[in-house]
Design a protein around this motif. Structure first.
Motif, PDB file in Angstrom:
ATOM      1  N   ASP A  81       1.062  -1.170   0.035  1.00  0.00           N
ATOM      2  CA  ASP A  81       0.241   0.080  -0.166  1.00  0.00           C
ATOM      3  C   ASP A  81       0.886   1.356  -0.046  1.00  0.00           C
ATOM      4  OD1 ASP A  81      -2.299   1.784   0.363  1.00  0.00           O
ATOM      5  OD2 ASP A  81      -2.143   1.530   2.645  1.00  0.00           O
ATOM      6  N   TYR A  82       1.614   1.428  -0.674  1.00  0.00           N
ATOM      7  CA  TYR A  82       1.949   2.908  -1.273  1.00  0.00           C
ATOM      8  C   TYR A  82       1.313   4.152  -0.308  1.00  0.00           C
ATOM      9  CZ  TYR A  82       5.408  -0.006  -4.176  1.00  0.00           C
ATOM     10  OH  TYR A  82       6.129  -1.024  -4.324  1.00  0.00           O
ATOM     11  N   THR A  83       0.538   4.932  -0.698  1.00  0.00           N
ATOM     12  CA  THR A  83      -0.656   5.555  -0.410  1.00  0.00           C
ATOM     13  C   THR A  83      -0.718   5.650   0.148  1.00  0.00           C
ATOM     14  OG1 THR A  83      -2.637   4.753  -1.581  1.00  0.00           O
ATOM     15  CG2 THR A  83      -0.973   6.235  -3.090  1.00  0.00           C
ATOM     16  N   GLY A  84      -1.352   4.526   1.272  1.00  0.00           N
ATOM     17  CA  GLY A  84      -2.360   4.533   2.610  1.00  0.00           C
ATOM     18  C   GLY A  84      -3.477   4.441   2.105  1.00  0.00           C
ATOM     19  N   GLU A  85      -3.994   4.529   1.465  1.00  0.00           N
ATOM     20  CA  GLU A  85      -5.313   4.071   1.476  1.00  0.00           C
ATOM     21  C   GLU A  85      -6.063   3.216   0.935  1.00  0.00           C
ATOM     22  OE1 GLU A  85      -5.631   5.546  -3.358  1.00  0.00           O
ATOM     23  OE2 GLU A  85      -5.159   7.621  -2.378  1.00  0.00           O
ATOM     24  N   LYS A  86      -5.638   2.424   1.435  1.00  0.00           N
ATOM     25  CA  LYS A  86      -6.226   0.833   2.171  1.00  0.00           C
ATOM     26  C   LYS A  86      -5.766   0.391   3.080  1.00  0.00           C
ATOM     27  CE  LYS A  86      -4.278  -1.302  -2.710  1.00  0.00           C
ATOM     28  NZ  LYS A  86      -3.245  -1.699  -3.638  1.00  0.00           N
ATOM     29  N   LYS A  87      -5.377   1.109   3.646  1.00  0.00           N
ATOM     30  CA  LYS A  87      -5.189   1.555   5.654  1.00  0.00           C
ATOM     31  C   LYS A  87      -5.096  -0.571   5.922  1.00  0.00           C
ATOM     32  CE  LYS A  87      -7.320   5.156   6.201  1.00  0.00           C
ATOM     33  NZ  LYS A  87      -6.657   6.357   6.221  1.00  0.00           N
ATOM     34  N   ILE A  88      -4.415  -1.101   5.215  1.00  0.00           N
ATOM     35  CA  ILE A  88      -3.850  -2.753   5.297  1.00  0.00           C
ATOM     36  C   ILE A  88      -3.350  -2.681   6.567  1.00  0.00           C
ATOM     37  CG2 ILE A  88      -2.883  -4.293   4.361  1.00  0.00           C
ATOM     38  CD1 ILE A  88      -3.227  -3.577   1.728  1.00  0.00           C
ATOM     39  N   THR A  89      -3.129  -4.402   7.123  1.00  0.00           N
ATOM     40  CA  THR A  89      -2.718  -3.552   8.571  1.00  0.00           C
ATOM     41  C   THR A  89      -2.184  -5.799   8.941  1.00  0.00           C
ATOM     42  OG1 THR A  89      -4.528  -2.340  10.046  1.00  0.00           O
ATOM     43  CG2 THR A  89      -2.542  -3.281  11.319  1.00  0.00           C
TER      44      THR A  89
END
Length: 146
Positions: A81-89
């Motif tokens: 997730d290069y942009t932080g939009e997916k909010k993958i944890t």
């Protein structure tokens, strides 16, 4: 303000005199490969035309710390997730030590706490970059498979 060599800065970090974030710790470990500024400059000018790649550390939360996964690590996702939009944890109930013993292909920064950081790399750096020296700020030894 203090002027220090990379090894001196890492020693100050280990003794908790100063603090710098994990990406800077990683870079100080890379700079430890050079004994002089002229040696770094020569490497830099020779490597400059090789190119570079975009990196995004991926944080894996373990039960007793964190691992910043970097490209080439066996746990690094195929589509970060290069942009932080997916909010993958990414998280696990495993301990950092268990994750390190189970693994074999490392490009990661292990963070137990703000002054207990270690860099583990056993992959070939791309674009003729220099891998960081593997420096560990605690007494744990995860080098058995390196």
């Amino acid at each position: 303000l203090q002027w220090s060599s990379p090894p001196e800065a890492i020693e100050c970090f280990k003794s908790q005199e100063i603090w710098f974030p994990p990406p800077q710790f990683y870079e100080f470990c890379r700079l430890c490969n050079f004994s002089s500024l002229s040696q770094l400059q020569q490497f830099s000018s020779e490597r400059a035309l090789e190119g570079c790649e975009r990196w995004m550390p991926v944080l894996l939360a373990a039960s007793d710390g964190y691992i910043q996964l970097l490209p080439g690590d066996e746990l690094y996702p195929e589509d970060p997730d290069y942009t932080g939009e997916k909010k993958i944890t990414m998280s696990t109930d495993k301990k950092v030590e268990d994750l390190m013993k189970e693994g074999s292909t490392f490009h990661r920064i292990v963070i137990k706490n703000i002054h207990n950081v270690a860099v583990y790399v056993n992959i070939q750096a791309k674009y003729k970059h220099m891998n960081p020296l593997m420096i560990n700020c605690d007494s744990s030894d995860y080098n058995s498979k390196l």
